[in-house]
Design a protein around this motif. Structure first.
Motif, mmCIF file in Angstrom:
data_model
loop_
_atom_site.group_PDB
_atom_site.id
_atom_site.type_symbol
_atom_site.label_atom_id
_atom_site.label_comp_id
_atom_site.label_asym_id
_atom_site.label_seq_id
_atom_site.Cartn_x
_atom_site.Cartn_y
_atom_site.Cartn_z
ATOM 1 N N THR A 125 1.052 6.098 0.202
ATOM 2 C CA THR A 125 1.608 7.300 0.815
ATOM 3 C C THR A 125 2.866 6.944 1.606
ATOM 4 O O THR A 125 2.933 5.884 2.227
ATOM 5 C CB THR A 125 0.562 7.987 1.723
ATOM 6 O OG1 THR A 125 1.177 9.074 2.414
ATOM 7 C CG2 THR A 125 -0.019 7.040 2.734
ATOM 8 N N PRO A 126 3.866 7.830 1.597
ATOM 9 C CA PRO A 126 5.089 7.587 2.365
ATOM 10 C C PRO A 126 4.842 7.478 3.874
ATOM 11 O O PRO A 126 5.593 6.830 4.584
ATOM 12 C CB PRO A 126 5.970 8.799 2.055
ATOM 13 C CG PRO A 126 5.407 9.420 0.829
ATOM 14 C CD PRO A 126 3.959 9.059 0.791
ATOM 15 N N ASP A 149 0.614 22.117 0.053
ATOM 16 C CA ASP A 149 1.603 21.678 -0.923
ATOM 17 C C ASP A 149 1.264 20.329 -1.551
ATOM 18 O O ASP A 149 2.018 19.804 -2.348
ATOM 19 C CB ASP A 149 2.997 21.635 -0.292
ATOM 20 C CG ASP A 149 3.133 20.575 0.803
ATOM 21 O OD1 ASP A 149 2.165 19.820 1.051
ATOM 22 O OD2 ASP A 149 4.215 20.521 1.411
ATOM 23 N N GLY A 150 0.105 19.767 -1.193
ATOM 24 C CA GLY A 150 -0.321 18.489 -1.766
ATOM 25 C C GLY A 150 0.078 17.283 -0.950
ATOM 26 O O GLY A 150 -0.393 16.172 -1.206
ATOM 27 N N SER A 151 0.932 17.473 0.022
ATOM 28 C CA SER A 151 1.325 16.344 0.865
ATOM 29 C C SER A 151 0.180 16.014 1.827
ATOM 30 O O SER A 151 -0.741 16.813 2.018
ATOM 31 C CB SER A 151 2.609 16.651 1.629
ATOM 32 O OG SER A 151 2.417 17.742 2.499
ATOM 33 N N GLU A 152 0.236 14.826 2.378
ATOM 34 C CA GLU A 152 -0.813 14.422 3.310
ATOM 35 C C GLU A 152 -0.201 13.873 4.586
ATOM 36 O O GLU A 152 0.967 13.508 4.615
ATOM 37 C CB GLU A 152 -1.760 13.415 2.682
ATOM 38 C CG GLU A 152 -1.204 12.029 2.449
ATOM 39 C CD GLU A 152 -2.239 11.089 1.850
ATOM 40 O OE1 GLU A 152 -3.032 10.511 2.604
ATOM 41 O OE2 GLU A 152 -2.234 10.937 0.620
ATOM 42 N N ARG A 155 -10.020 9.731 8.157
ATOM 43 C CA ARG A 155 -9.969 11.060 7.560
ATOM 44 C C ARG A 155 -8.686 11.211 6.761
ATOM 45 O O ARG A 155 -7.647 10.684 7.145
ATOM 46 C CB ARG A 155 -10.019 12.132 8.638
ATOM 47 C CG ARG A 155 -11.328 12.154 9.367
ATOM 48 C CD ARG A 155 -11.351 13.298 10.345
ATOM 49 N NE ARG A 155 -11.882 12.797 11.608
ATOM 50 C CZ ARG A 155 -11.928 13.496 12.708
ATOM 51 N NH1 ARG A 155 -11.442 14.707 12.744
ATOM 52 N NH2 ARG A 155 -12.434 12.976 13.796
ATOM 53 N N LEU A 156 -8.763 11.949 5.672
ATOM 54 C CA LEU A 156 -7.594 12.231 4.853
ATOM 55 C C LEU A 156 -7.240 13.702 5.035
ATOM 56 O O LEU A 156 -8.071 14.581 4.819
ATOM 57 C CB LEU A 156 -7.878 11.939 3.377
ATOM 58 C CG LEU A 156 -8.284 10.500 3.062
ATOM 59 C CD1 LEU A 156 -8.635 10.365 1.583
ATOM 60 C CD2 LEU A 156 -7.182 9.532 3.439
ATOM 61 N N TYR A 157 -5.997 13.964 5.419
ATOM 62 C CA TYR A 157 -5.534 15.324 5.672
ATOM 63 C C TYR A 157 -4.542 15.721 4.581
ATOM 64 O O TYR A 157 -3.502 15.073 4.435
ATOM 65 C CB TYR A 157 -4.826 15.405 7.031
ATOM 66 C CG TYR A 157 -5.709 15.045 8.198
ATOM 67 C CD1 TYR A 157 -6.506 16.010 8.810
ATOM 68 C CD2 TYR A 157 -5.734 13.748 8.697
ATOM 69 C CE1 TYR A 157 -7.310 15.680 9.892
ATOM 70 C CE2 TYR A 157 -6.535 13.410 9.780
ATOM 71 C CZ TYR A 157 -7.317 14.385 10.367
ATOM 72 O OH TYR A 157 -8.110 14.057 11.440
ATOM 73 N N PHE A 158 -4.879 16.765 3.821
ATOM 74 C CA PHE A 158 -4.013 17.251 2.760
ATOM 75 C C PHE A 158 -3.541 18.657 3.094
ATOM 76 O O PHE A 158 -4.342 19.523 3.456
ATOM 77 C CB PHE A 158 -4.756 17.274 1.417
ATOM 78 C CG PHE A 158 -5.129 15.905 0.930
ATOM 79 C CD1 PHE A 158 -4.203 15.123 0.252
ATOM 80 C CD2 PHE A 158 -6.400 15.394 1.144
ATOM 81 C CE1 PHE A 158 -4.540 13.853 -0.196
ATOM 82 C CE2 PHE A 158 -6.744 14.133 0.704
ATOM 83 C CZ PHE A 158 -5.811 13.358 0.023
ATOM 84 N N LEU A 159 -2.251 18.885 2.944
ATOM 85 C CA LEU A 159 -1.678 20.206 3.155
ATOM 86 C C LEU A 159 -1.698 20.985 1.844
ATOM 87 O O LEU A 159 -1.909 20.415 0.771
ATOM 88 C CB LEU A 159 -0.250 20.068 3.696
ATOM 89 C CG LEU A 159 -0.139 19.293 5.023
ATOM 90 C CD1 LEU A 159 1.318 19.134 5.419
ATOM 91 C CD2 LEU A 159 -0.929 19.991 6.117
#
Length: 174
Positions: free
Chosen positions: A66-67, A33-36, A27-31
């Protein structure tokens, strides 16, 4: 335990992991503000550490960048991290040249179509239990655990067992 998988695991010097769907649940989780963010399984992390302690090198190849993955790789001590690389077979060839290894000395754990060329090329190419059906059909083996839920640990312990190192890895904690 499948004897073919154990035989394939005997000479592994490098274990490579995909991220989304393998080290995570996919799953991809995006906040807002665009961060994940991603969630990782600590059992998988311990398996990777045991594999490295037994002398098997590790790498991550991910099509996304991704960081969070960079931080996880640093936390685990994974020296070879490739992100934002869609053609994973090209990355594999680069890595083998750097490490002076052959395809037969590599194990790979993946879950989707971009992983398939590497799964088919390496000595031990496996898919997680919830991988795409077509990928499972072409893998040497399939974990019983799903991605992000212990599949990487199972993969690591298979290699350790094949190399007669699993008991020693466990004994270090007794």
């Amino acid at each position: 335990m499948n004897s073919d998988l154990l035989q394939r695991g005997k000479n592994i010097k490098l274990a490579i992991f995909d991220v989304d769907g393998v080290l995570t649940d996919g799953r991809l989780y995006f906040l807002e503000d665009g961060s994940e963010f991603k969630t990782f399984n600590t059992l998988d992390g311990q398996g990777i550490k045991m594999l490295m302690a037994a002398g098997v090198q590790t790498a991550i190849i991910s099509g996304r960048k991704t960081p969070v993955v960079e931080r996880r790789a640093q936390n685990l001590g994974i020296a070879h991290l490739y992100q934002g690389r869609e053609d994973k077979l090209v990355v594999l060839d680069e890595l083998l040249g750097q490490l002076n290894l052959s395809y037969e000395q590599v194990a790979y754990l993946g879950d989707d179509l971009p992983d398939l060329p590497v799964i088919r090329r390496v000595g031990l190419g496996m898919a997680v239990a919830n991988a795409a059906a077509f990928v499972r059909e072409h893998a040497h083996g399939i974990t019983t655990a799903r991605g992000g839920e212990g599949a990487a640990r199972e993969f690591c312990e298979l290699i350790l067992r094949a190399q007669d190192s699993l008991e020693a890895a466990h004994a270090a904690y007794l």
